[in-house]
Structure formats: structure tokens, C-alpha cells
Write an enzyme that holds these catalytic residues in place. Structure first.
Site, PDB file in Angstrom:
ATOM      1  N   TRP A  21       0.833  -1.206   0.000  1.00 49.61           N
ATOM      2  CA  TRP A  21       0.000   0.000   0.000  1.00 49.61           C
ATOM      3  C   TRP A  21       0.868   1.256   0.000  1.00 49.61           C
ATOM      4  O   TRP A  21       0.656   2.187  -0.796  1.00 49.61           O
ATOM      5  CB  TRP A  21      -0.919  -0.032   1.219  1.00 49.61           C
ATOM      6  CG  TRP A  21      -1.937   1.075   1.288  1.00 49.61           C
ATOM      7  CD1 TRP A  21      -2.163   2.057   0.362  1.00 49.61           C
ATOM      8  CD2 TRP A  21      -2.874   1.311   2.335  1.00 49.61           C
ATOM      9  NE1 TRP A  21      -3.185   2.883   0.774  1.00 49.61           N
ATOM     10  CE2 TRP A  21      -3.639   2.451   1.981  1.00 49.61           C
ATOM     11  CE3 TRP A  21      -3.137   0.667   3.542  1.00 49.61           C
ATOM     12  CZ2 TRP A  21      -4.644   2.958   2.796  1.00 49.61           C
ATOM     13  CZ3 TRP A  21      -4.151   1.165   4.354  1.00 49.61           C
ATOM     14  CH2 TRP A  21      -4.891   2.303   3.985  1.00 49.61           C
ATOM     15  N   TYR A  57      -4.011   1.328  -4.565  1.00 50.45           N
ATOM     16  CA  TYR A  57      -2.795   1.819  -3.919  1.00 50.45           C
ATOM     17  C   TYR A  57      -2.059   2.742  -4.899  1.00 50.45           C
ATOM     18  O   TYR A  57      -1.296   2.294  -5.759  1.00 50.45           O
ATOM     19  CB  TYR A  57      -1.875   0.666  -3.511  1.00 50.45           C
ATOM     20  CG  TYR A  57      -2.491  -0.329  -2.551  1.00 50.45           C
ATOM     21  CD1 TYR A  57      -3.653  -0.035  -1.835  1.00 50.45           C
ATOM     22  CD2 TYR A  57      -1.912  -1.571  -2.360  1.00 50.45           C
ATOM     23  CE1 TYR A  57      -4.204  -0.955  -0.954  1.00 50.45           C
ATOM     24  CE2 TYR A  57      -2.454  -2.492  -1.469  1.00 50.45           C
ATOM     25  CZ  TYR A  57      -3.599  -2.178  -0.777  1.00 50.45           C
ATOM     26  OH  TYR A  57      -4.143  -3.101   0.094  1.00 50.45           O
ATOM     27  N   GLY A 206      -2.266  -5.249   7.833  1.00 51.37           N
ATOM     28  CA  GLY A 206      -2.013  -4.298   8.912  1.00 51.37           C
ATOM     29  C   GLY A 206      -1.230  -4.891  10.064  1.00 51.37           C
ATOM     30  O   GLY A 206      -1.438  -4.503  11.219  1.00 51.37           O
ATOM     31  N   GLY A 282       3.798  -4.440   5.607  1.00 51.89           N
ATOM     32  CA  GLY A 282       4.071  -3.349   4.679  1.00 51.89           C
ATOM     33  C   GLY A 282       5.465  -2.772   4.863  1.00 51.89           C
ATOM     34  O   GLY A 282       6.038  -2.811   5.949  1.00 51.89           O
TER      35      GLY A 282
END
Length: 330
Positions: A21, A57, A206, A282
Site C-alpha cells: 500500500w 494503492y 495491517g 508493509g
């Protein structure tokens, strides 16, 4: 690195996947493409075999970066490549909105294949449920792509169990993608038990709660430009202090019991708590992949898990979930 066989497929990715992202630039204060490509290569060099991306994204930019990174050195076949569908933007649309119509899906799949420089997508996921489109239309479009060989597995992201059941009346379902980390555990109430019962793999997103569980943040941390953490309630006072206190206590637990840091503990918690789960991590700098080496080879005990829950309950008196990230309907 640990792997997970995705039921109903021949895909066996690593249980840690690279989330992209931030590489899209939008909502993260910009990005450096060359650095992002080096980050992807660093993750692959450390054994990661799953990359998760999406057209939303950076309005296609993250997919382009991933496509270029995999083309460099011919590394596409080394990767289980997951992307998403059913969000749209531009041409009079203010921001990103949900659109899971068959027409949108048929357009997006071609755009994603082009940007990612590939003929087949390994996992294709509906990014968000679209209440304005009948589920049978959305599922039927994915089913046709699966039958045509353009996608190898079908997934959904941010779906409830009821929405999954409606989807599966029309098409097979192989993966779900809920938000999940030590600070955002709402998915444990519904979609995670459902996935465990129904033998679905989970690509949980996440893992580090937008960097909060990296152990690198403090009260002085500031976020610039369009960085979404400026609107994330966790990063606003007085909640920010509560979460930082929890991070400090978790870091102390990790160091004293395992010689690790809070980042490794946060990812280990995801892997040890849910055997059918993959943790999406990420990053956009190569050095952010360095902790990968410290996650394998150890596990959290039942006592560790109990103490983690106690720490969270003690320090976070006003918890908040990831709801602020949900895009609107059309």
C-alpha cells in the site's frame, strides 16, 4: 520461512507476505519507486514468496512498481501474486469508492494484468463489498475469470461471514483478508472463526498497525502531506499515548522473554494465534525487511499470549478499530 497451503489450490506461499500500500504513494506521504523496488527485491531475497497489492494503492502505481520489480531478473514465477478489484476513482468521482459490478471487474482485471506484467493473477480479491451491486453479479464475474484461467484463486477482503456465504453460493472462495494486528482484533469475533471453520486461508493485513507496532514511534512522531495516519484515531491524543505505552510494555516482554523486539513479537503473535493465517507486512525501504530473519525459529507460549492480553487491557483504555479506512459506496 514458514509456508501455508491455500486450500483448493496448488499455491503454497510463505506465511509472511509483503504488503505494498505505501509503495503507491497516496495516503502515505509519497514514495520513492527505486527504493520500493529494492524493498521488494530485499523481501524476496529473504524468502518471502507472497506479494499483496491493489489498483487503489496509488491509483495503479503500486501495481506498476510491483510489475517492474518482478520483471527485473525474471522473478514473477517466484511469487504468489495477489491483487484486488472493485474500487474506482477519477472522472468526477471524489476519491475512491466501491464498484463491484461485472463491468468494472472485467475492466480492472485487464488493467491489473498489464500493470503487473503478467498473464495470470494468483489471488484476485474483492477489495471491499459493494452494497449497490448484487453479490451474485460480483461473484459471477470472479467465477468466469477463474474458469478462464486469468486468476488462480478467488479472495475477498473486508467481508463479513454473511457476505462470504452469499458469495459462495455462486463462486468458490479460497481466501479472506481481514485487518488484524495486536491493536485491531475485531475480526476475531466473526470472520476469523468463520474462515477457520470453512477451511479458508487468511491474508491478514495491517500486521504492524500502520507502523505503530514497529517500535520506532514516539510522541514526537509527525506525519506529513496526505499520510492517512493524520486521520487515524490511534495517532491522535490521548489515545496515542495509550498505544505507545502498550508498545513499550510489549517490547519489554519480547526482550525479557525471547530476546526479541516488539515488531517481531507482533508478527509472531499473528502466526501463532491463527494457524490458517498469513501476515502481510508493509514496507517501502529495504532496511524495513531486516527484521524478517528474527521471526522464524521461535514461538509464543500460552503464558506469553495471556500476558500480551493483560498488557493491552491495562494500557489501552479507549481502543478504536480500523473503521476509518473504509471507502464509501458510490
Amino acid at each position: 520461512m514458514e509456508t501455508l497451503r491455500i486450500p483448493g489450490t496448488d499455491l503454497t506461499p510463505t506465511r509472511i507476505g509483503l504488503g505494498t500500500w505505501a509503495m503507491g504513494g497516496k495516503q502515505w506521504g509519497g514514495t520513492d519507486d527505486d527504493q520500493a523496488i529494492r524493498t521488494i527485491h530485499a523481501a524476496l531475497d529473504k524468502g518471502v514468496t507472497l506479494i499483496d497489492t491493489a489498483p487503489a494503492y496509488g491509483f495503479g502505481h503500486a501495481e506498476e512498481v510491483v510489475g517492474k520489480a518482478l520483471a527485473d531478473g525474471g522473478r514473477r514465477n517466484d511469487v504468489v501474486l495477489a491483487t484486488k478489484v472493485a474500487l474506482e476513482w477519477g472522472d468526477g468521482i471524489d476519491g475512491v469508492v466501491r464498484n463491484a459490478t461485472a463491468r468494472r471487474i472485467e475492466q480492472e482485471v485487464e488493467d491489473s494484468l498489464r500493470r503487473l506484467r503478467t498473464d495470470t493473477l494468483d489471488i484476485y480479491q474483492v477489495h471491499w463489498p459493494d452494497p449497490k451491486t448484487p453479490m451474485e453479479e460480483t461473484a459471477g464475474a470472479l467465477q468466469r475469470l477463474h474458469q478462464a484461467g486469468k486468476i488462480r484463486a478467488i479472495g475477498v477482503s473486508n467481508f463479513s461471514p454473511e457476505q462470504c456465504r452469499a458469495f459462495r453460493e455462486v463462486a468458490p472462495l479460497h481466501t479472506v483478508q481481514p485487518p488484524l494486528n495486536l491493536f485491531e482484533r475485531e475480526a476475531e469475533r466473526d470472520i476469523i472463526p468463520y474462515a477457520e471453520r470453512e477451511n479458508l486461508a487468511m491474508l491478514t493485513y495491517g500486521a504492524l498497525c500502520r507502523g505503530l507496532l514497529s517500535g520506532k514511534m514516539s510522541r514526537e512522531s509527525r506525519f506529513q502531506g496526505d499520510d492517512l495516519r493524520q486521520s487515524d484515531p490511534k495517532f491522535q491524543q490521548p489515545r496515542f499515548d495509550q498505544y505507545l505505552a502498550a508498545v513499550a510494555a510489549l517490547d519489554e516482554l519480547a526482550r525479557e522473554r525471547h530476546g526479541k523486539r516488539v515488531l517481531e513479537l507482533a508478527v509472531r503473535w499473528l502466526l501463532d494465534s491463527h494457524a490458517n493465517g498469513i501476515a502481510l507486512w508493509g514496507g517501502r525501504r529495504p532496511d524495513q525487511m531486516d527484521p524478517l530473519d528474527a521471526i522464524d525459529g521461535w514461538k509464543l507460549s500460552r503464558d506469553d499470549l495471556t500476558e500480551i492480553d493483560r498488557i493491552l487491557e491495562t494500557h489501552i483504555t479507549d481502543p478504536v478499530g480500523p473503521e476509518f479506512m473504509a471507502p464509501p459506496s458510490r
